[in-house]
Design an enzyme around this catalytic site. Structure first.
Site, mmCIF file in Angstrom:
data_model
loop_
_atom_site.group_PDB
_atom_site.id
_atom_site.type_symbol
_atom_site.label_atom_id
_atom_site.label_comp_id
_atom_site.label_asym_id
_atom_site.label_seq_id
_atom_site.Cartn_x
_atom_site.Cartn_y
_atom_site.Cartn_z
ATOM 1 N N ALA A 1 3.574 2.883 2.876
ATOM 2 C CA ALA A 1 5.015 2.646 2.747
ATOM 3 C C ALA A 1 5.506 3.093 1.372
ATOM 4 O O ALA A 1 4.718 3.225 0.431
ATOM 5 C CB ALA A 1 5.334 1.173 2.971
ATOM 6 N N ASP B 1 0.854 -1.184 0.000
ATOM 7 C CA ASP B 1 0.000 0.000 0.000
ATOM 8 C C ASP B 1 0.894 1.240 0.000
ATOM 9 O O ASP B 1 1.581 1.523 0.986
ATOM 10 C CB ASP B 1 -0.896 -0.035 1.251
ATOM 11 C CG ASP B 1 -1.946 1.061 1.247
ATOM 12 O OD1 ASP B 1 -1.768 2.056 0.523
ATOM 13 O OD2 ASP B 1 -2.945 0.917 1.986
ATOM 14 N N HIS B 2 0.878 1.967 -1.113
ATOM 15 C CA HIS B 2 1.777 3.123 -1.253
ATOM 16 C C HIS B 2 1.361 4.292 -0.367
ATOM 17 O O HIS B 2 2.120 5.265 -0.209
ATOM 18 C CB HIS B 2 1.838 3.571 -2.715
ATOM 19 C CG HIS B 2 3.158 4.177 -3.105
ATOM 20 N ND1 HIS B 2 4.040 4.707 -2.198
ATOM 21 C CD2 HIS B 2 3.752 4.331 -4.319
ATOM 22 C CE1 HIS B 2 5.107 5.168 -2.818
ATOM 23 N NE2 HIS B 2 4.965 4.955 -4.114
ATOM 24 N N ARG B 3 0.169 4.228 0.225
ATOM 25 C CA ARG B 3 -0.218 5.264 1.182
ATOM 26 C C ARG B 3 0.550 5.099 2.493
ATOM 27 O O ARG B 3 0.757 6.070 3.230
ATOM 28 C CB ARG B 3 -1.725 5.188 1.481
ATOM 29 C CG ARG B 3 -2.635 5.396 0.288
ATOM 30 C CD ARG B 3 -4.074 5.108 0.650
ATOM 31 N NE ARG B 3 -4.234 3.729 1.131
ATOM 32 C CZ ARG B 3 -5.372 3.241 1.611
ATOM 33 N NH1 ARG B 3 -6.449 4.019 1.692
ATOM 34 N NH2 ARG B 3 -5.442 1.988 2.019
#
Length: 415
Positions: free
Chosen positions: A388, A384-386
């Protein structure tokens, strides 16, 4: 009149499919007798009767998908109690596979009022087998504990029932085969989109639309791990490669706890899980299911191997309990035995990351300026780029790779 409703029997369950009823209108039932079987995206469960009485009406047909809270059938308890009185009682127990969980409060029924309806003991998977074969479980004598009907009892009954005299067999062999329809008259083939398949689709869509997925790929040298595993096998200790993966993942999650977390957008918090509960994706006839190895940090590789083997068997037999499929904090998928060199796996929402292991193959690589043959495996990690960034994901997979490429180093990390 007592309403029997579909209750939430799983983690965040919103709907389920009514598979089959074990009763019909007019039947007498006793309290806690299994009366209906339902299927969610994670499990098959038998719902028991909350009271003793008579089945007055079945409101939902078998094969129908309904929301939690939907009334499935009505039971006349003969006690004059109203629906809202029953709703205030503690949740009734429900049966998943062979395990009873939940709490219950008995309703007083005199001996003269107790119905004599025969209760058939059988696991949901056994009932499914019988249903698909068109067998009435009431005709089978169970050989399991307390007379429980087993899978073997069903198959044995079918074999006995279909034994035919030699004369009949000869007549059947001389019968002309059924005519083949011309291609123009062929019927379109379809598959039902419901039950676990529909639930999986809903969850995957929610994950993909909610989480900005990024997938990181890595190549891992598993030569030493395979060699170590072979040595232990020669000593009579068979341990799957996946068990080593789980232990290495647990150690990596301790060092990179951001991937063992959940994003709480409402409170604007990233919640780091104190326990490492690793889900293992298992392919079954009814679709993907993810049993969970709880507290992996407190278990040895041998213990992880034994538990994983048991969970996979129960998943394929549809016998997992609610606890065994809930509470996961990180998921792994080992598709290597099936093949494939890469993928972009969808995260098991609301987790933060998922890792997938692919086919291992021998290939030439350069080591110390020399070309040697090594066993190489690809992995795909979606995160999850939100929560990490890519650099953190690379650090995670690099550390995991170090542990796998030098399996003895895991001993230094164990506490």
């Amino acid at each position: 009149m007592i309403e029997v409703k579909l209750h939430d029997i799983g983690e965040g369950m919103t709907e389920g499919e009514v598979l089959a009823y074990f009763v019909k209108v007019g039947d007498q039932v006793v309290s806690d007798q299994p009366i209906v079987e339902v299927q969610t995206d994670k499990m098959t469960a038998e719902l028991p009767s909350p009271v003793s009485g008579t089945v007055k009406e079945i409101l939902v047909e078998a094969g129908t998908n309904v929301d939690v809270g939907t009334t499935l059938l009505l039971i006349d308890s003969g006690s004059g109690m109203k629906n809202n009185q029953v709703e205030k009682k503690e949740p009734v127990a429900f049966q998943i596979g062979n395990v009873i969980s939940g709490t219950k409060k008995e309703l007083s029924v005199t001996l003269s009022q107790a119905p004599t309806q025969k209760v058939i003991l059988a696991a949901p998977y056994t009932r499914k087998i019988a249903r698909e074969l068109g067998i009435d479980l009431g005709e089978i004598k169970g050989t399991g504990p307390a007379g429980r009907i087993t899978d073997e009892d069903v198959y044995g009954y079918v074999n006995r029932k279909h034994e035919k005299p030699a004369v009949m067999q000869e007549e059947m062999e001389t019968m002309e085969p059924a005519p083949i329809l011309p291609e123009s008259q062929s019927v379109e083939k379809t598959l039902p989109f419901k039950g676990r398949r529909k639930q999986i689709a809903s969850k995957m869509a929610k994950s993909l639309y909610t989480i900005p997925h990024v997938t990181h790929f890595e190549e891992v040298d598993v030569t030493r791990l395979i060699s170590l595993r072979s040595e232990w096998k020669d000593q009579g200790k068979t341990i799957s490669v996946a068990a080593f993966f789980i232990k290495a993942l647990q150690l990596a999650l301790v060092k990179f706890p951001i991937f063992n977390a959940r994003l709480d957008e409402e409170q604007q918090l990233i919640r780091l899980n104190s326990e490492c509960n690793i889900g293992v994706a298992v392919d079954t006839e009814e679709g993907l299911i993810v049993p969970v190895i709880h507290q992996a940090g407190q278990k040895s590789i041998l213990e992880i191997h034994a538990e994983m083997k048991e969970l996979i068997h129960k998943a394929q037999s549809n016998e997992l309990t609610a606890r065994e499929i809930s509470g996961g904090t990180f998921t792994m998928s080992n598709v290597g035995p099936l093949g494939g060199i890469g993928a972009t796996p969808i995260i098991n929402f609301p987790e933060v990351a998922l890792i997938s292991f692919h086919k291992t193959k021998q290939q030439p690589v350069v080591r110390n300026n020399e070309i040697v043959i090594r066993s190489m495996m690809n992995l795909s990690m979606s995160f999850d780029h939100r929560v990490a960034d890519g650099a953190t994901a690379v650090g995670f997979t690099n550390y995991f790779s170090e542990l796998i490429e030098n399996p003895a180093s895991m001993l230094l990390e164990l506490k």
